[in-house]
Scaffold this active site. Structure first.
Site, PDB file in Angstrom:
ATOM      1  N   HIS A 128     -31.963  57.165 111.876  1.00  0.00           N
ATOM      2  CA  HIS A 128     -31.506  58.389 112.551  1.00  0.00           C
ATOM      3  C   HIS A 128     -30.600  59.121 111.557  1.00  0.00           C
ATOM      4  CE1 HIS A 128     -29.004  60.670 115.442  1.00  0.00           C
ATOM      5  NE2 HIS A 128     -29.947  60.485 116.339  1.00  0.00           N
ATOM      6  N   ASP A 205     -27.168  49.688 113.318  1.00  0.00           N
ATOM      7  CA  ASP A 205     -27.150  50.776 114.294  1.00  0.00           C
ATOM      8  C   ASP A 205     -27.953  50.283 115.493  1.00  0.00           C
ATOM      9  OD1 ASP A 205     -27.782  52.892 115.886  1.00  0.00           O
ATOM     10  OD2 ASP A 205     -28.459  54.226 114.277  1.00  0.00           O
ATOM     11  N   GLN A 208     -30.346  52.045 119.910  1.00  0.00           N
ATOM     12  CA  GLN A 208     -31.567  51.914 120.725  1.00  0.00           C
ATOM     13  C   GLN A 208     -31.881  50.462 121.048  1.00  0.00           C
ATOM     14  OE1 GLN A 208     -33.071  54.370 122.110  1.00  0.00           O
ATOM     15  NE2 GLN A 208     -32.187  56.085 120.989  1.00  0.00           N
ATOM     16  N   LYS A 231     -26.211  55.668 126.331  1.00  0.00           N
ATOM     17  CA  LYS A 231     -27.602  55.205 126.339  1.00  0.00           C
ATOM     18  C   LYS A 231     -27.756  53.919 127.151  1.00  0.00           C
ATOM     19  CE  LYS A 231     -28.572  57.160 121.776  1.00  0.00           C
ATOM     20  NZ  LYS A 231     -29.386  58.356 121.995  1.00  0.00           N
ATOM     21  N   CYS A 369     -34.087  63.708 115.436  1.00  0.00           N
ATOM     22  CA  CYS A 369     -32.993  63.430 114.488  1.00  0.00           C
ATOM     23  C   CYS A 369     -33.433  62.414 113.444  1.00  0.00           C
ATOM     24  CB  CYS A 369     -31.738  62.935 115.202  1.00  0.00           C
ATOM     25  SG  CYS A 369     -30.977  64.185 116.194  1.00  0.00           S
TER      26      CYS A 369
END
Ligand code: PLP
Length: 411
Positions: A128, A205, A208, A231, A369
């Site tokens: 991202h 990261d 997700q 999220k 993104c």
């Protein structure tokens, strides 16, 4: 009509999310933009209003009852996160505004003391923008180089050249756990092990990953891990940065101000202990408190049940999408989380998004993104449907029906 054999009572679960019963353009909302942000259950909304209605106060500094109640609720979120992600200590949990701020914090503070001319930062071709740009900025400041693990046509990392990419010059490997654009689940544990062999640190990261499966930072053995509250059913504006205590202790603060200090004089300032060293100023108290309600809600549902339900949604959607003439799935990795990205020959992704919205269906269109992925795959953008445990097979059937209708109108 297909059915899911899983253990989730989705009909009941959906009643916990007030927004899921609204209509858009007079049609029931079908929310398939969960990778952008999740919807919020009533318990999260209640936790926010309860704080503002009953114990709104600034934390840590007050001696009155409201300050005490607010401080204890705020700190109990920290402990809930610690337990959930299996961190060793609550001090290893830093509250941020979100994934983006967590990465910027590490990119800034880590590179201040660890990055010099000729050093390298390794990221992947699936990142991202928020895990690219902060590292580019750090490299520019310190004369270091950004290296990239390439991807293959299925949207998986091509690890064949990893031995050459990770070397003694590598100071940090910053890696996306699950791709927001394609859904690919990366072998982050293996890469972490390789990075540690050359003395590089690892930031994951997990923006997700957190919505879909249990995180265990000790098993992953990452040095830093970041994700966003919004999220995982929580409010916007609150995120988590996990760091191993020794690593965080080492780093200089990111922002100066109240709360992050031990003593201040005009000549010299000493800094507070963890986690406060990285939490300058009045934090986002309400959203932090409500994040605990979100995590508890997800834990009550159970991450195994969530993963099973979402996997079934994904395989059903994948089968249905592949059967559409001229539709090409983008991202066909062996290991995927619940994201279906696709393009349709001769049809612009944005036009599809607009027509689906007319049927009450929310999907995302564009580059997500992740412009470098799009250019590697020779695309301007894709349509992305992303699923959560509160989505149903009926919603996917309606989405496919509406998509077929939209394609035939646009061709
Ligand atoms: N990383 C990934 C993989 C994401 O999907 C996102 C958001 O979509 C981010 C980082 C940035 O998250 P935030 O905007 O919450 O800071």
């Amino acid at each position: 009509m297909a059915s899911i054999a899983g253990t989730l009572d989705v009909v009941q679960i959906r009643k916990d999310f007030p927004i899921l019963s609204r209509k858009v353009h007079q049609k029931p909302l079908v929310y398939l933009d969960n990778a952008a942000t999740s919807q919020k259950p009533q318990v999260v909304i209640d936790a926010l209003t309860n704080y503002y209605q009953n114990y709104n106060a600034n934390i840590h500094r007050g001696i009155h009852s409201l300050a005490d109640e607010a401080t204890s609720a705020y700190e109990s979120t920290r402990r809930a996160i610690q337990t959930w992600i299996n961190a060793e200590k609550p001090e290893e949990i830093i509250f941020t505004r979100g994934t983006t701020e967590g990465i910027n914090l590490i990119a800034y503070s880590f590179s201040q003391i660890n990055l010099a001319k000729g050093d390298e930062i390794l990221i992947s071709g699936l990142e991202h923008h928020s895990n690219i740009v902060p590292w580019q900025m750090a490299c520019e400041r310190h004369g270091a180089h950004l290296k990239v693990i390439p991807i293959n046509t299925k949207g998986e990392l091509d690890l064949s050249g990893l031995e050459e990419l990770i070397s003694e010059r590598t100071k940090m490997v910053a890696l996306i756990y699950v791709s927001n654009a394609l859904g690919t689940i990366n072998p982050v544990k293996d890469i972490t092990e390789k990075a540690h062999k050359v003395g590089a640190k690892v930031l994951l990261d997990a923006a997700q990953a957190a919505p879909h499966f249990d995180l265990d930072v000790r098993d992953l053995d990452c040095d830093f891990l970041v994700f966003s509250g919004h999220k995982i059913l929580g409010p916007t504006g609150i995120g988590i940065l996990y760091g191993k205590e020794a690593e965080l202790n080492h780093l200089p603060p990111y922002q100066g101000g109240g709360e992050m200090i031990a003593e201040v004089s005009f000549e010299h300032t000493t800094y507070n202990v963890l986690p406060y060293k990285f939490e300058a100023g009045t934090p986002n108290i309400a959203d932090t408190i409500a994040l605990k309600a979100a995590i508890e809600y997800m834990q009550t549902i159970g991450f195994d049940a969530i993963a099973q339900h979402e996997n079934e949604l994904l395989s059903y959607a994948t089968r249905q999408l592949t059967a559409i003439d001229g539709l090409r799935l983008i991202g066909t990795a062996e290991k995927k989380a619940s994201v279906a990205s696709f393009v349709v020959e001769g049809v612009h992704h944005q036009d599809l998004g607009i027509l689906l919205d007319q049927d009450g269906i929310a999907i995302r269109t564009g580059h997500h993104c992740a412009q470098p992925i799009m250019s590697q795959l020779g695309l301007k953008g894709t349509c992305r449907a992303s699923f959560a445990f509160y989505n149903t097979l009926e919603e996917i059937e309606f989405f496919i029906h509406s998509l077929r209708k939209a394609i035939s109108m646009l061709r």
